[in-house]
Design a protein around this motif. Structure first.
Motif, PDB file in Angstrom:
ATOM      1  N   GLY A  57     -36.362  41.248 137.086  1.00  0.00           N
ATOM      2  CA  GLY A  57     -36.055  42.605 136.661  1.00  0.00           C
ATOM      3  C   GLY A  57     -36.610  43.622 137.643  1.00  0.00           C
ATOM      4  O   GLY A  57     -36.892  43.323 138.801  1.00  0.00           O
ATOM      5  N   TRP A  58     -36.772  44.840 137.136  1.00  0.00           N
ATOM      6  CA  TRP A  58     -37.278  45.920 137.994  1.00  0.00           C
ATOM      7  C   TRP A  58     -38.765  45.715 138.278  1.00  0.00           C
ATOM      8  O   TRP A  58     -39.552  45.459 137.369  1.00  0.00           O
ATOM      9  CB  TRP A  58     -37.083  47.283 137.331  1.00  0.00           C
ATOM     10  N   VAL A  59     -39.142  45.832 139.556  1.00  0.00           N
ATOM     11  CA  VAL A  59     -40.538  45.777 139.982  1.00  0.00           C
ATOM     12  C   VAL A  59     -40.836  47.088 140.699  1.00  0.00           C
ATOM     13  O   VAL A  59     -40.066  47.516 141.577  1.00  0.00           O
ATOM     14  CB  VAL A  59     -40.797  44.578 140.909  1.00  0.00           C
ATOM     15  N   SER A  60     -41.919  47.730 140.322  1.00  0.00           N
ATOM     16  CA  SER A  60     -42.187  49.076 140.848  1.00  0.00           C
ATOM     17  C   SER A  60     -43.590  49.193 141.425  1.00  0.00           C
ATOM     18  O   SER A  60     -44.497  48.427 141.086  1.00  0.00           O
ATOM     19  CB  SER A  60     -41.998  50.119 139.738  1.00  0.00           C
ATOM     20  N   THR A  80     -42.682  59.545 144.227  1.00  0.00           N
ATOM     21  CA  THR A  80     -43.840  59.028 143.495  1.00  0.00           C
ATOM     22  C   THR A  80     -43.732  57.558 143.114  1.00  0.00           C
ATOM     23  O   THR A  80     -44.723  56.949 142.724  1.00  0.00           O
ATOM     24  CB  THR A  80     -44.055  59.839 142.205  1.00  0.00           C
ATOM     25  N   LYS A  81     -42.516  56.979 143.219  1.00  0.00           N
ATOM     26  CA  LYS A  81     -42.355  55.583 142.798  1.00  0.00           C
ATOM     27  C   LYS A  81     -41.226  54.923 143.578  1.00  0.00           C
ATOM     28  O   LYS A  81     -40.207  55.547 143.855  1.00  0.00           O
ATOM     29  CB  LYS A  81     -42.080  55.500 141.289  1.00  0.00           C
ATOM     30  N   LEU A  82     -41.429  53.654 143.931  1.00  0.00           N
ATOM     31  CA  LEU A  82     -40.391  52.822 144.528  1.00  0.00           C
ATOM     32  C   LEU A  82     -40.128  51.638 143.606  1.00  0.00           C
ATOM     33  O   LEU A  82     -41.066  51.079 143.027  1.00  0.00           O
ATOM     34  CB  LEU A  82     -40.814  52.315 145.909  1.00  0.00           C
ATOM     35  N   GLU A  83     -38.843  51.228 143.512  1.00  0.00           N
ATOM     36  CA  GLU A  83     -38.477  50.109 142.656  1.00  0.00           C
ATOM     37  C   GLU A  83     -37.466  49.213 143.364  1.00  0.00           C
ATOM     38  O   GLU A  83     -36.659  49.672 144.179  1.00  0.00           O
ATOM     39  CB  GLU A  83     -37.858  50.613 141.352  1.00  0.00           C
ATOM     40  N   ILE A  84     -37.505  47.944 143.025  1.00  0.00           N
ATOM     41  CA  ILE A  84     -36.545  46.963 143.519  1.00  0.00           C
ATOM     42  C   ILE A  84     -36.161  46.052 142.365  1.00  0.00           C
ATOM     43  O   ILE A  84     -36.998  45.738 141.501  1.00  0.00           O
ATOM     44  CB  ILE A  84     -37.116  46.151 144.704  1.00  0.00           C
TER      45      ILE A  84
END
Length: 649
Positions: A110-113, A68-72
């Motif tokens: 930071g985290w980007v989703s 349901t979610k991807l983050e980098i």
């Protein structure tokens, strides 16, 4: 009153019992849970360049469910641009087909989703989390992981490709920090099958000497107990089968399927797959949306006239079957400038000069004859010579993209091979004062390299230098003639072709053709390619075979041989001839057509008996071409220049 109350209580009790029975009979949903797989942190930061597609291999160890979610994780105090993320399948520990293009968001520190995704995933299966940046940014990574857990390849920022290109890809053990959120539990997961669609406008090079290609078809499935997977090929946007249903995989397991179909040349196509159970019933199907085909891929090499400097308006491509594999690694409909969009620092970067080229006219002509997709792979570079730049091949790495040769065959490898090469080159070698013998030897070296690294006897179609104006550099008349003569004599009519003469074509400066000239050259190359495939009977213009005095010593009859036409123009006032008696020039009063295959020259005076008389035609760097000879073929091909002096008898 008491009876009424008892009846009401009894009815309420019955209703309560019914509700309990219903509630007991209904399936109960387990509570949903979320967890992540991938990396949560890293031990270093790398300033990742734009236009690079990176993919990291992670095992889904949290369970079967929905991604349901991807983050980098970025680490950059001045974040800029956008990032696009997605998921690829695992293909023998390498990134395979696209499962999900998650879209794009702005880069931030930071985290980007990217949220609200819906990709079915299976527990313990490996997935490749991928991203591409529009601008350079610092990204956290973790070193010391498994070798091959991070792959990357050049790719222009945009919609993710349907297949991760392993040709030209690199890998290491330092994946970037990405993670995926999976929702598990809840209602019973839905059975799904998804075909890995091919990139829009993708062209598969047909097998050399054949009219088809074995194409690998793959995909993923989840929550499905199938017996075998079938695939078929459809005409794009229809249900008309080109290749009917055929089994491609009979070994379920691992959440993926793969197999091959023999696909005939043509396009555009769509791919469709379906899974069947033990009873032969269809339990799931998937159809690709992108158009793709099987056809011919052409590698374009050389220097600026191959790239094209023609000024607007550019020639418009008339067929949707004409394709460009851009310098950014994108399959797209062909349009000029076809040689732009190179990554910064690429050895063949012509972004600042690429303009109108010969390629649209070439494609238009070919697709009047052939009904399958034709793709072009641009790899020329302005101002490059043959003798030290194009012939150089890194002996330890033929695919070294820091060299022109290595860059060109890397591109050829990325597209799955090419069928032939076209080349416009030589201007730079005239500046280097290369002799005819040297140019021929250099050419032989280059062609030998291609035939070793592409395939034996790969045909090459070269353009002969046209007129060149001296004075802008150190080249001389003799320098131009040396290269032009070499290109003429290299033609063997089998797999090395002087595909286009250009002495009659207009220039916009000392060496570069106008769009009008480039169009004519493109059409002539197309004619030669058609000849190679047996689709026409000729590709070269007329040539001089002999010259004889016509009964006296003041007139000469020049005999020509036709290849595609049967007559010549103009009738009179022909230009381009020169005559020498014992080395001294002889004036020519007139040059006129005397027959369909003969030109009569009238001299300023009678040449003495016993003198050695030599004839030349278009034999200088920039001869008078105002009224040169052309045949009456559909291409109006010019009479070829002489490469040696013709003795007049």
């Amino acid at each position: 009153m008491g009876k009424i109350l008892m009846n009401k209580l009894g009815l309420a009790l019955v209703l309560l019992m019914i509700m309990l029975v219903i509630a007991t009979a209904m399936p109960r949903e387990s509570s949903a849970a979320t967890a992540t797989f991938g990396l949560n942190n890293g031990n270093n930061t790398w300033n990742q360049s734009s236009n690079i597609l990176d993919a990291m291999r992670f095992q889904n160890n949290v369970g079967t469910g929905t991604l349901t979610k991807l983050e980098i994780l970025f680490n950059d105090t001045t974040p800029n641009g956008r990032v696009r993320m997605g998921v690829y399948s695992d293909n023998n520990k390498k990134p395979g087909g696209l499962l999900l293009d998650a879209g794009e968001v702005n880069v931030a520190n930071g985290w980007v989703s990217i949220n609200s995704l819906n990709l079915p995933v299976t527990q313990n299966i490996y997935y490749w989390l991928a991203f591409v940046l529009k601008n350079q940014n610092g990204v956290r990574y973790q070193s010391g992981q498994l070798t091959g857990s991070h792959y990357w390849v050049g790719y222009r920022y945009g919609t993710l490709p349907g297949q991760f290109s392993l040709a030209g890809a690199n890998y290491n053990s330092s994946p970037y920090v990405m993670r995926a959120t999976v929702t598990t539990g809840g209602s019973t997961p839905q059975a799904t099958i998804t075909v890995n669609d091919f990139t829009n406008y993708r062209v598969f090079q047909r097998d050399i000497g054949r009219t088809s290609k074995s194409v690998t078809i793959s995909g993923t499935y989840s929550n499905m107990d199938w017996n075998h997977v079938e695939a078929r090929i459809l005409q794009h946007g229809t249900n008309t089968a080109v290749v009917d249903w055929a089994t491609i995989d009979t070994t379920p397991g691992g959440g993926t399927f793969s197999g091959n179909l023999l696909v005939p040349q043509g396009g555009w196509y769509n791919i469709e797959t379906r899974a069947l159970d033990n009873a032969g019933s269809v339990i799931g199907s998937s159809r690709g949306k992108n158009k793709w085909g099987v056809g011919m891929i052409i590698l374009c090499i050389g220097q600026s006239n191959m790239s094209g400097h023609g000024q607007p308006p550019f020639t418009v491509v008339t067929s949707d079957l004409a394709v460009n594999y851009s310098n950014a690694g994108i399959w797209e409909h062909l349009a000029d400038p076809y040689d732009d969009n190179s990554p910064a620092g690429a050895v063949d970067n012509d972004n600042s000069t690429a303009a109108g080229s010969m390629i649209p006219a070439l494609a238009n002509s070919l697709l009047q004859t052939f009904s399958f997709p034709i793709a072009f792979v641009p790899s020329p570079k302005d101002g490059t010579n043959l003798y030290s730049q194009w012939v150089y091949r890194n002996p330890s790495n033929h695919y070294d993209t820091n060299t022109l040769y290595g860059q060109s065959i890397t591109k050829a490898q990325r597209v799955g091979g090419v069928e032939l090469i076209i080349m416009h080159q030589g201007e730079a070698d005239t500046n280097a004062h290369r002799t005819e013998a040297q140019y021929k030897a250099d050419f032989a070296t280059l062609l030998g390299h291609y035939r070793e690294d592409l395939y034996a006897d790969v045909p090459i179609f070269i353009c002969q230098l046209g007129t060149i104006e001296l004075g802008t550099n150190t080249r001389t008349d003799a320098d131009v003639l040396a290269v032009r003569d070499a290109q003429h004599d290299l033609d063997n009519g089998v797999n090395i072709f002087m595909a286009a003469t250009a002495m009659d074509q207009p220039r916009l400066d000392a060496v570069h053709y106008t769009c009008q000239g480039l169009n004519a050259i493109g059409e002539r190359i197309a004619q030669t390619i058609k000849y190679y495939f047996g689709a026409t009977s000729y590709y070269r213009g007329p040539a001089i075979t002999s010259a004889n005095f016509a009964g006296n010593r003041s007139t000469i009859d020049v005999q020509i041989i036709h290849r595609g036409g049967n007559n010549i123009t103009p009738i009179s006032g022909i230009t381009g001839f020169s005559l020498f008696s014992d080395g001294s020039p002889v004036g020519i009063i007139s040059a006129d057509r005397s027959d369909v295959d003969q030109i009569r020259l009238t001299l300023a005076f009678a040449v003495p008996e016993g003198a050695t008389v030599k004839l030349r035609y278009l034999r200088s760097s920039n001869p008078d071409t105002r009224a040169l000879v052309k045949d009456n073929s559909s291409l109006a091909l010019p009479l070829e220049n002489t490469t040696t002096d013709i003795t007049v008898h």
